[in-house]
Design a protein around this motif. Structure first.
Motif, PDB file in Angstrom:
ATOM      1  N   ASN B 227     -53.400 -73.201 -37.177  1.00 55.04           N
ATOM      2  CA  ASN B 227     -52.445 -72.775 -37.384  1.00 55.04           C
ATOM      3  C   ASN B 227     -52.331 -70.987 -37.914  1.00 55.04           C
ATOM      4  O   ASN B 227     -51.972 -71.569 -39.127  1.00 55.04           O
ATOM      5  CB  ASN B 227     -51.582 -73.660 -37.291  1.00 55.04           C
ATOM      6  CG  ASN B 227     -50.220 -73.320 -37.183  1.00 55.04           C
ATOM      7  OD1 ASN B 227     -49.745 -72.167 -36.369  1.00 55.04           O
ATOM      8  ND2 ASN B 227     -49.126 -74.768 -37.458  1.00 55.04           N
ATOM      9  N   GLU B 228     -52.852 -70.602 -37.507  1.00 46.82           N
ATOM     10  CA  GLU B 228     -53.355 -68.879 -37.736  1.00 46.82           C
ATOM     11  C   GLU B 228     -51.984 -68.996 -38.774  1.00 46.82           C
ATOM     12  O   GLU B 228     -51.601 -67.469 -39.580  1.00 46.82           O
ATOM     13  CB  GLU B 228     -54.049 -68.020 -36.893  1.00 46.82           C
ATOM     14  CG  GLU B 228     -55.117 -68.215 -36.267  1.00 46.82           C
ATOM     15  CD  GLU B 228     -55.883 -67.126 -35.785  1.00 46.82           C
ATOM     16  OE1 GLU B 228     -55.761 -66.090 -35.534  1.00 46.82           O
ATOM     17  OE2 GLU B 228     -56.814 -67.912 -34.678  1.00 46.82           O
ATOM     18  N   ASP B 229     -50.555 -68.749 -38.102  1.00 45.58           N
ATOM     19  CA  ASP B 229     -49.342 -68.266 -38.353  1.00 45.58           C
ATOM     20  C   ASP B 229     -48.984 -68.500 -40.036  1.00 45.58           C
ATOM     21  O   ASP B 229     -48.528 -67.778 -40.766  1.00 45.58           O
ATOM     22  CB  ASP B 229     -47.941 -67.913 -37.625  1.00 45.58           C
ATOM     23  CG  ASP B 229     -47.929 -66.748 -36.518  1.00 45.58           C
ATOM     24  OD1 ASP B 229     -48.690 -65.809 -37.442  1.00 45.58           O
ATOM     25  OD2 ASP B 229     -47.725 -67.265 -36.059  1.00 45.58           O
ATOM     26  N   LEU B 230     -50.087 -69.879 -40.285  1.00 45.85           N
ATOM     27  CA  LEU B 230     -49.212 -70.364 -41.536  1.00 45.85           C
ATOM     28  C   LEU B 230     -50.323 -69.710 -42.699  1.00 45.85           C
ATOM     29  O   LEU B 230     -50.286 -70.352 -43.920  1.00 45.85           O
ATOM     30  CB  LEU B 230     -49.127 -71.940 -41.598  1.00 45.85           C
ATOM     31  CG  LEU B 230     -48.442 -72.485 -40.608  1.00 45.85           C
ATOM     32  CD1 LEU B 230     -48.135 -73.960 -40.717  1.00 45.85           C
ATOM     33  CD2 LEU B 230     -46.782 -71.958 -40.948  1.00 45.85           C
ATOM     34  N   ARG B 231     -51.000 -68.900 -42.564  1.00 40.02           N
ATOM     35  CA  ARG B 231     -52.761 -68.772 -43.954  1.00 40.02           C
ATOM     36  C   ARG B 231     -52.431 -68.295 -44.765  1.00 40.02           C
ATOM     37  O   ARG B 231     -51.207 -66.957 -44.551  1.00 40.02           O
ATOM     38  CB  ARG B 231     -53.598 -67.913 -42.825  1.00 40.02           C
ATOM     39  CG  ARG B 231     -54.573 -68.602 -41.780  1.00 40.02           C
ATOM     40  CD  ARG B 231     -54.676 -67.218 -41.403  1.00 40.02           C
ATOM     41  NE  ARG B 231     -56.400 -68.289 -40.161  1.00 40.02           N
ATOM     42  CZ  ARG B 231     -57.131 -67.741 -39.681  1.00 40.02           C
ATOM     43  NH1 ARG B 231     -57.132 -66.593 -39.400  1.00 40.02           N
ATOM     44  NH2 ARG B 231     -58.001 -68.261 -39.453  1.00 40.02           N
ATOM     45  N   THR B 232     -51.909 -68.347 -46.197  1.00 37.32           N
ATOM     46  CA  THR B 232     -52.377 -67.478 -47.443  1.00 37.32           C
ATOM     47  C   THR B 232     -52.969 -66.790 -47.409  1.00 37.32           C
ATOM     48  O   THR B 232     -53.922 -66.592 -46.276  1.00 37.32           O
ATOM     49  CB  THR B 232     -52.366 -69.041 -48.083  1.00 37.32           C
ATOM     50  OG1 THR B 232     -53.387 -69.525 -48.247  1.00 37.32           O
ATOM     51  CG2 THR B 232     -51.208 -70.079 -47.672  1.00 37.32           C
ATOM     52  N   LEU B 233     -52.493 -65.653 -48.023  1.00 35.64           N
ATOM     53  CA  LEU B 233     -53.788 -64.794 -48.711  1.00 35.64           C
ATOM     54  C   LEU B 233     -55.322 -64.878 -48.837  1.00 35.64           C
ATOM     55  O   LEU B 233     -56.303 -64.074 -47.511  1.00 35.64           O
ATOM     56  CB  LEU B 233     -52.961 -63.986 -49.986  1.00 35.64           C
ATOM     57  CG  LEU B 233     -52.303 -63.061 -49.102  1.00 35.64           C
ATOM     58  CD1 LEU B 233     -51.498 -62.624 -50.491  1.00 35.64           C
ATOM     59  CD2 LEU B 233     -52.027 -61.990 -48.515  1.00 35.64           C
ATOM     60  N   THR B 234     -55.693 -66.461 -49.391  1.00 37.11           N
ATOM     61  CA  THR B 234     -57.073 -66.351 -49.493  1.00 37.11           C
ATOM     62  C   THR B 234     -57.866 -66.813 -48.058  1.00 37.11           C
ATOM     63  O   THR B 234     -58.813 -66.643 -47.688  1.00 37.11           O
ATOM     64  CB  THR B 234     -57.040 -67.464 -50.700  1.00 37.11           C
ATOM     65  OG1 THR B 234     -55.997 -68.668 -50.350  1.00 37.11           O
ATOM     66  CG2 THR B 234     -56.984 -67.689 -51.900  1.00 37.11           C
ATOM     67  N   ILE B 259     -54.854 -57.507 -52.838  1.00 38.30           N
ATOM     68  CA  ILE B 259     -53.168 -57.539 -52.844  1.00 38.30           C
ATOM     69  C   ILE B 259     -53.293 -59.625 -52.935  1.00 38.30           C
ATOM     70  O   ILE B 259     -52.293 -59.747 -53.752  1.00 38.30           O
ATOM     71  CB  ILE B 259     -53.013 -58.074 -50.912  1.00 38.30           C
ATOM     72  CG1 ILE B 259     -52.711 -57.026 -50.459  1.00 38.30           C
ATOM     73  CG2 ILE B 259     -51.314 -58.607 -50.931  1.00 38.30           C
ATOM     74  CD1 ILE B 259     -52.365 -56.474 -49.006  1.00 38.30           C
ATOM     75  N   ALA B 260     -53.910 -60.307 -52.536  1.00 34.50           N
ATOM     76  CA  ALA B 260     -54.894 -61.035 -53.111  1.00 34.50           C
ATOM     77  C   ALA B 260     -54.564 -61.494 -54.991  1.00 34.50           C
ATOM     78  O   ALA B 260     -54.303 -62.556 -55.403  1.00 34.50           O
ATOM     79  CB  ALA B 260     -55.593 -62.151 -52.602  1.00 34.50           C
ATOM     80  N   LEU B 261     -55.144 -60.819 -55.339  1.00 30.36           N
ATOM     81  CA  LEU B 261     -55.730 -60.881 -56.879  1.00 30.36           C
ATOM     82  C   LEU B 261     -54.563 -60.082 -58.061  1.00 30.36           C
ATOM     83  O   LEU B 261     -54.244 -60.737 -58.953  1.00 30.36           O
ATOM     84  CB  LEU B 261     -56.721 -59.306 -56.776  1.00 30.36           C
ATOM     85  CG  LEU B 261     -57.949 -60.476 -56.893  1.00 30.36           C
ATOM     86  CD1 LEU B 261     -59.576 -59.016 -56.704  1.00 30.36           C
ATOM     87  CD2 LEU B 261     -58.214 -61.449 -56.669  1.00 30.36           C
ATOM     88  N   VAL B 262     -53.501 -58.961 -57.553  1.00 32.45           N
ATOM     89  CA  VAL B 262     -52.717 -58.626 -58.173  1.00 32.45           C
ATOM     90  C   VAL B 262     -51.759 -59.175 -58.674  1.00 32.45           C
ATOM     91  O   VAL B 262     -51.439 -58.589 -60.088  1.00 32.45           O
ATOM     92  CB  VAL B 262     -52.663 -56.503 -57.216  1.00 32.45           C
ATOM     93  CG1 VAL B 262     -51.759 -56.209 -57.992  1.00 32.45           C
ATOM     94  CG2 VAL B 262     -53.408 -56.024 -57.018  1.00 32.45           C
TER      95      VAL B 262
END
Lengths: 312, 286
Positions: B227-234, B259-262
């Motif tokens: 379910n690729e649309d539910l992916r989180t940033l990591t 974007i995930a780190l900041v």
């Protein structure tokens, strides 16, 4: 002296209990939701694993196959390689990280300008995502254009590019590196917390006896730190047995199972890989075996920590 | 006189060497983070050339535009914020109620429930990830982020609960007693008296939970494999790599990673004291 308790449960006490429950119904309401969550997402999955460990199950059809799954995991050389890798990873991480952490913590425990800033800087890797950290290390250790190769080449340490993650001899090194990089600051802080409980007079009297820094470290700090240090190391040890994220992202267990650990091994059977389909029944049996191995080491840890708390 | 001078020099040299060591370690520890953030502003061509240059020759935002527009990172960012935000709020409710009940509540089986709670530290997440996922499939909540949220909240909150419990313990019981005399019920005491008083520790738990869920990888991965649309940033960043390494869009990896780190870096910069003390006391007590 203890008062003798009533051997027979009289209706009066029974009533009292139900009354107590009635009076405290709000407590039960408040713990109900967290408790249901705990049962559903922690207890039920454990029982699920035990049940399905005796089935052949692929997510759709299941058939009972007794202890076959256990026989299979206990005789699979790849599993034992994953167990060995887990311990190799854990031991290397511990043996390399803690001497560094202790030395740095001792230095940071002294009077230094900018101490708090340095501590916070050291802690930074710990707060970022392990998956993202592993992606960064993939880029830095890339065999083709990675900055690690470039730096080592410009320093004259290596002459040709090294395929850090692509060769069996170095891949585990990168896995250990990213884990040490991430956890070092955290463990420095834990050691620092232990150092602060050592009485200053011990150092003063050691100084009067003419001890230098190294002697102070060896004869005062380490013995005094001993019990706390033991706890911190075991905490790290047990945690390392759970390692999944870094291995899965960096190598997914490869190349040729060289970095496969217990958790990646079973995850790949749960969800399948690009070349294999999921085998949840087998994975459940693997989970049971892995849980037993981890439980043994966690119990040793808990026992040791309890002993220490009693000694305090 | 001479000896005095020698000692002074020795002291200075020692101090300088100490700082050199400390700063060298700091550079090694901060280098990867600086490296990825700075790389995200390099053009793809410059990035692929490699080299030891840390700073971009020409700064560009192209990678972010591409990540946001073509690689679905706008969606992943929204997912991460939604997932971590809601999960954090729910974790705060669960842990403060549980911590309060464990310390102040009287209920049948309290000891048993507490030790059941404690014993969950034995469980390695990966061993139960599939049954958790299948349960959500059965409950029909695997097709939205809500299933992931519930599974994350239901998972291991031991450390957070015990942090709260330890803090509730330090609040004098006289406060409860007087509230009780005023006719406050058990829940009212929690809501009106205890919650405001445990705010500092609740803030710490909230920050740690946000950081933990934001950074989490395995459970979001398990929920979004199909379910690729539910992916989180990591998960989204790591998924870029799964194809063959040669064709990985590295410029998007660097932008996505940044974007995930900041957010966690900003939170840490502002509240590092709270985070550090919370994590350290959690490790010592848990």
């Amino acid at each position: 002296m203890n008062l003798p308790t009533l051997p027979v449960k009289s209706p009066a006490t029974k009533k009292k209990l139900s009354l107590r429950i009635k009076e405290n119904y709000q407590v039960y309401l408040m713990i109900a939701v967290p408790l249901i969550l705990l049962l559903a997402f922690v207890v039920y999955p454990l029982l699920w694993n035990i049940r399905f460990s005796v089935y052949e199950y692929d997510g759709f059809t299941k058939s009972f196959n007794g202890l076959y799954n256990f026989k299979r995991v206990l005789t699979d050389p790849m599993w034992w390689k994953a167990v060995a890798n887990t311990f190799i990873f854990t031991i290397f991480k511990t043996v390399i990280m803690f001497p560094i952490a202790i030395v740095l913590a001792v230095i940071l425990n002294g009077d230094l300008r900018g101490r708090n800033f340095i501590r916070a800087a050291y802690f930074t890797p710990y707060i970022i995502s392990m998956a993202i950290a592993s992606m960064i290390f993939i880029i830095m250790f890339s065999g083709y254009n990675g900055i690690v190769n470039e730096i080592l080449k410009s320093l004259g340490i290596i002459r040709e590019n090294v395929e850090w993650l692509g060769s069996e001899s170095t891949a585990m090194g990168v896995v250990v590196a990213v884990n040490i990089w991430k956890d070092l600051g955290y463990n420095i802080l834990l050691v620092l917390a232990g150092l602060q409980s050592i009485p200053r007079e011990l150092y003063e009297s050691a100084a009067i006896d003419g001890a230098n820094s190294f002697k102070k470290l060896w004869y005062v700090t380490l013995p005094q730190l001993g019990p706390v240090l033991q706890l911190i190391i075991m905490l790290s040890f047990v945690g390392s047995l759970h390692a999944f994220d870094s291995v899965n992202v960096l190598t997914a267990g490869g190349p040729n199972h060289a970095t496969d650990v217990m958790m990646t091994y079973l995850f790949n059977y749960y969800f399948g890989t690009e070349s294999t389909s999921p085998q949840q029944g087998y994975a459940a049996a693997v989970s049971v075996v892995a849980s037993i191995i981890i439980a043994i080491f966690t119990l040793i840890y808990l026992k040791a920590s309890k002993k220490m708390q009693d000694a305090e | 006189m001479k000896r005095n001078n020698f000692n002074r020099i020795k002291k200075i040299v020692k101090k300088v060497l100490t700082y050199v060591l400390l700063i060298a370690v700091m550079v090694i520890l901060l280098f990867p983070i600086a490296f990825i953030i700075l790389s995200s502003f390099k053009s793809n061509r410059e990035f692929l050339l490699g080299g030891t240059n840390l700073l971009p020759q020409q700064w560009t935002l192209q990678n972010y535009v591409e990540a946001w527009n073509t690689a679905n990172f706008g969606r992943y960012t929204f997912n991460s914020i939604y997932f971590s935000g809601i999960a954090t709020i729910l974790i705060l409710f669960v842990t403060t109620m549980m911590g309060y009940c464990f310390d102040r509540g009287q209920f049948v089986g309290k000891k048993f429930i507490m030790s059941l709670y404690m014993s969950t530290i034995f469980i390695a997440g990966a061993t139960t990830v599939y049954p958790v996922f299948e349960l959500c499939v059965k409950l029909g909540i695997n097709k939205s982020l809500n299933g992931l949220i519930i599974a994350s909240v239901g998972g291991l909150q031991v450390m957070n609960t015990f942090l709260i419990m330890g803090y509730v313990k330090t609040i004098p019981r006289e406060i409860d007693e007087s509230a009780k005399l005023d006719g406050c019920s058990f829940f009212r005491i929690y809501w009106n008296m205890i919650l405001p008083l445990i705010k500092p520790m609740a803030a710490t738990v909230g920050i740690l939970s946000f950081q933990g869920t934001w950074n989490s990888y395995m459970l979001p991965l398990a929920f979004t494999i199909s379910n690729e649309d539910l992916r989180t940033l990591t998960v989204g960043v790591v998924a870029l790599k799964s194809e063959s390494l040669g064709s990985t869009p590295w410029n998007i990896v660097t932008a996505g990673s940044t974007i995930a780190l900041v957010p966690v870096l900003i939170i840490f910069a502002i509240m590092n004291k709270q985070i550090v003390s919370g994590i350290v006391s959690g490790a010592v007590k848990g």
